[in-house]
Design a protein around this motif. Structure first.
Motif, PDB file in Angstrom:
ATOM      1  N   PHE A  28       0.822  -1.202   0.000  1.00  0.00           N
ATOM      2  CA  PHE A  28       0.000   0.000   0.000  1.00  0.00           C
ATOM      3  C   PHE A  28       0.864   1.264   0.000  1.00  0.00           C
ATOM      4  N   SER A  29       2.022   1.180   0.606  1.00  0.00           N
ATOM      5  CA  SER A  29       2.949   2.315   0.664  1.00  0.00           C
ATOM      6  C   SER A  29       4.376   1.790   0.563  1.00  0.00           C
ATOM      7  N   ALA A  99     -10.075   6.470  -4.623  1.00  0.00           N
ATOM      8  CA  ALA A  99      -8.673   6.145  -4.885  1.00  0.00           C
ATOM      9  C   ALA A  99      -7.865   7.405  -5.201  1.00  0.00           C
ATOM     10  N   THR A 102      -7.243   9.299  -1.957  1.00  0.00           N
ATOM     11  CA  THR A 102      -6.401   8.506  -1.058  1.00  0.00           C
ATOM     12  C   THR A 102      -4.938   8.611  -1.437  1.00  0.00           C
ATOM     13  N   ILE A 103      -4.654   8.530  -2.750  1.00  0.00           N
ATOM     14  CA  ILE A 103      -3.243   8.575  -3.176  1.00  0.00           C
ATOM     15  C   ILE A 103      -2.645   9.966  -2.956  1.00  0.00           C
ATOM     16  N   VAL A 106      -1.353  10.130   0.738  1.00  0.00           N
ATOM     17  CA  VAL A 106      -0.261   9.242   1.139  1.00  0.00           C
ATOM     18  C   VAL A 106       1.051   9.823   0.628  1.00  0.00           C
ATOM     19  N   ALA A 109       3.339   6.513  -1.942  1.00  0.00           N
ATOM     20  CA  ALA A 109       2.381   5.523  -2.432  1.00  0.00           C
ATOM     21  C   ALA A 109       3.116   4.311  -2.975  1.00  0.00           C
ATOM     22  N   LEU A 113      -1.293   0.877  -4.380  1.00  0.00           N
ATOM     23  CA  LEU A 113      -2.136   2.069  -4.458  1.00  0.00           C
ATOM     24  C   LEU A 113      -2.075   2.698  -5.846  1.00  0.00           C
ATOM     25  N   ILE A 114      -0.873   2.749  -6.439  1.00  0.00           N
ATOM     26  CA  ILE A 114      -0.744   3.314  -7.789  1.00  0.00           C
ATOM     27  C   ILE A 114      -1.494   2.461  -8.811  1.00  0.00           C
ATOM     28  N   LEU A 117      -5.237   2.875  -8.452  1.00  0.00           N
ATOM     29  CA  LEU A 117      -5.769   4.097  -9.059  1.00  0.00           C
ATOM     30  C   LEU A 117      -5.908   3.941 -10.566  1.00  0.00           C
TER      31      LEU A 117
END
Length: 287
Positions: A28-29, A99, A102-103, A106, A109, A113-114, A117
């Motif tokens: 996620f990160s 999404a 959210t990105i 963060v 990212a 997550l990328i 999106l």
């Protein structure tokens, strides 16, 4: 559900949903490991470690795709006043909206997550543009061509069509007002030079039914002959009672029987015996 009823837009939606589900298992990160520190023992969380993000982005997108595909098999079904397909489109746009913000929130990212999106962006674009763009409205699978005749791809008179499910000559429902494999012009009927035993009682019954007005109060055209046809794209089949909700969906690559003509519309019969009104007859292919 007949897979031939799926369009290219549906294929885009399905592909994006698969990528979105895979992205939910990725990091996620991201983080930078300090020099001289062993970071192999540290695990970066993924979407399954954050229930809110999981439900509002990843699973919301997958559920949206499922609703849009199910709407093909169950046309007219509604959720909270919206058609299943419309509800799926709204959910896909909501997943993209969540999404995106959210990105931005963060700092570092991760791949999950990328990729999430990008997948929700493709999902929402396919959901919105699918019914509008002609290239996305085309069938996902090319329809199988009918048996070719000697002139212009038409069946020669008296020739036996190809066999198979959904093709004239396969095991289909009997045409309206005729007995199976005995009606004039019906695929699979005895050909020239092949005499068949005729039942006088059945012939009189078929003739009497053909002379009766069709259900709905309109009499069929006197010169109309039932024929097989296929649709170029998926089209809804409406009830003969005038109901605005479709009772079935005609899929490309499958042959249907036209039993009656009402103005510019056709009364079509599906493989399971259901009859309805095909309002859009443009571009249909006769068998």
């Amino acid at each position: 559900m007949n897979i031939r009823s799926l369009t290219r837009g549906d294929g885009v939606v399905i592909g994006a949903a698969v990528v979105l589900f895979i992205a939910s298992f990725l990091d996620f990160s991201s983080y930078d490991c300090p020099q001289g520190v062993d970071c192999s023992r540290f695990d970066s969380p993924n979407a399954w470690d954050a229930l809110g993000i999981l439900m509002s982005v990843y699973l919301a997108g997958v559920i949206a795709a499922a609703l849009m595909i199910v709407s093909r098999a169950l046309p007219g079904r509604k959720v909270v006043g919206l058609d299943l397909g419309q509800f799926g489109v709204a959910l896909a746009v909501f997943a993209l909206w969540t999404a995106f913000w959210t990105i931005l929130d963060v700092n570092n990212a991760g791949a999950g997550l990328i990729l999430g999106l990008l997948a929700t962006l493709v999902l929402a674009a396919g959901a919105v543009a699918g019914p509008l763009v002609p290239a996305l409205k085309a069938p996902l699978l090319s329809p199988s061509a009918p048996a070719q005749g000697v002139q212009g791809g038409q069946q020669p008179y008296g020739a036996q069509p190809g066999q198979g499910y959904g093709f004239p000559g396969g095991q289909q429902q009997a045409p309206y007002g005729a007995q199976p494999s005995q009606g004039y012009g019906y695929p699979g009927a005895p050909q020239q030079g092949q005499p068949a035993q005729a039942d006088p009682a059945q012939a009189q019954q078929a003739q009497a039914q053909a002379q009766q007005p069709a259900q709905g109060g309109a009499a069929p055209a006197g010169d109309f002959t039932p024929f097989w046809f296929a649709v170029p794209v998926a089209r809804p089949l409406y009830g003969e009672d005038g109901s605005p909700n479709p009772i079935a969906e005609l899929a490309p690559g499958t042959w249907y029987l036209a039993v009656e003509q009402r103005g510019q519309s056709l009364i079509a019969q599906t493989q399971d015996g259901r009859r309805g009104v095909l309002q859009d007859t443009t571009g249909i292919q006769r068998g």
